[in-house]
Design a protein around this motif. Structure first.
Motif, PDB file in Angstrom:
ATOM      1  N   MET A  56       1.019  -0.972   0.237  1.00  0.00           N
ATOM      2  CA  MET A  56       0.211   0.444  -0.137  1.00  0.00           C
ATOM      3  C   MET A  56       1.459   0.743  -0.338  1.00  0.00           C
ATOM      4  N   ARG A  59      -8.374  16.573   2.260  1.00  0.00           N
ATOM      5  CA  ARG A  59      -9.225  15.319   0.952  1.00  0.00           C
ATOM      6  C   ARG A  59      -9.980  16.223  -0.146  1.00  0.00           C
ATOM      7  N   ALA A  63      -5.798   2.691   4.836  1.00  0.00           N
ATOM      8  CA  ALA A  63      -6.851   2.801   3.785  1.00  0.00           C
ATOM      9  C   ALA A  63      -7.206   4.267   3.824  1.00  0.00           C
ATOM     10  N   GLU A  64      -6.655   4.952   4.845  1.00  0.00           N
ATOM     11  CA  GLU A  64      -6.711   6.365   4.353  1.00  0.00           C
ATOM     12  C   GLU A  64      -6.131   6.824   2.988  1.00  0.00           C
ATOM     13  N   PHE A  65      -4.615   5.799   3.439  1.00  0.00           N
ATOM     14  CA  PHE A  65      -4.480   6.440   1.478  1.00  0.00           C
ATOM     15  C   PHE A  65      -5.120   6.005   0.567  1.00  0.00           C
ATOM     16  N   THR A  66      -6.041   6.574  -0.525  1.00  0.00           N
ATOM     17  CA  THR A  66      -6.862   6.509  -1.481  1.00  0.00           C
ATOM     18  C   THR A  66      -6.749   7.312  -2.444  1.00  0.00           C
ATOM     19  N   ALA A  67      -6.721   6.911  -3.942  1.00  0.00           N
ATOM     20  CA  ALA A  67      -7.209   7.754  -4.994  1.00  0.00           C
ATOM     21  C   ALA A  67      -8.164   8.979  -4.601  1.00  0.00           C
ATOM     22  N   GLY A  68      -7.099   9.881  -5.024  1.00  0.00           N
ATOM     23  CA  GLY A  68      -8.352  11.519  -4.726  1.00  0.00           C
ATOM     24  C   GLY A  68      -7.926  13.132  -5.357  1.00  0.00           C
ATOM     25  N   TYR A 116      -6.548  16.167  -3.463  1.00  0.00           N
ATOM     26  CA  TYR A 116      -5.702  16.914  -1.755  1.00  0.00           C
ATOM     27  C   TYR A 116      -5.264  18.299  -1.968  1.00  0.00           C
ATOM     28  N   GLU A 148      -2.348   3.801  -5.607  1.00  0.00           N
ATOM     29  CA  GLU A 148      -3.007   3.375  -3.993  1.00  0.00           C
ATOM     30  C   GLU A 148      -1.328   2.919  -3.755  1.00  0.00           C
ATOM     31  N   ASP A 149      -0.787   2.239  -4.545  1.00  0.00           N
ATOM     32  CA  ASP A 149       0.168   1.288  -3.761  1.00  0.00           C
ATOM     33  C   ASP A 149       1.559   2.290  -4.526  1.00  0.00           C
TER      34      ASP A 149
END
Length: 117
Positions: free
Chosen positions: A1, A26, A54-59, A61, A96-97
């Motif tokens: 991750m 975000r 789990a907080e590290f998601t595409a989007g 910021y 996300e990786d």
């Protein structure tokens, strides 16, 4: 991750930007949720990643760096009000990786950023 980090360098003084308050938000349509509020350490970094797991998601910021207070504390507020008070850097996370690193190089009158490694 993957995970997100930052680093602030004071290019006017040739040193890390220690003690700079920052906020990570975000961005979503009609909303900007605050995720993290931190202060940079003696090396100009945060002690742990700003986002991971789990907080590290595409989007989308934004990082807000409060450099006006930093330069005022160093007694380098050459103008009142300071020319640079808050620096807002908006960026996207697509993978996300991966490790995303957002460095800030700053002086009282200018700044630069890039996607670091």
């Amino acid at each position: 991750m993957g995970y997100l980090t930052t680093h602030v360098l004071d290019t006017a003084n040739g040193c890390p930007g220690a003690g700079i308050d920052l906020t990570l938000r975000r961005l979503a349509p009609g909303d900007a949720a605050v995720l993290v509020e931190r202060t940079t350490n003696a090396d100009g970094r945060c002690d742990t990643p700003l986002l991971e797991g789990a907080e590290f998601t595409a989007g989308r910021y934004e990082l807000i760096f409060r450099v006006g207070a930093y330069f005022a504390q160093r007694r380098e507020a050459l103008d009142d009000p300071a020319f640079l008070d808050e620096i807002v850097i908006r960026f996207g996370i697509a993978h996300e990786d991966e490790h995303y690193h957002v460095p800030l190089l700053v002086s009282p009158y200018g700044y630069s950023t890039y996607r670091g490694s």
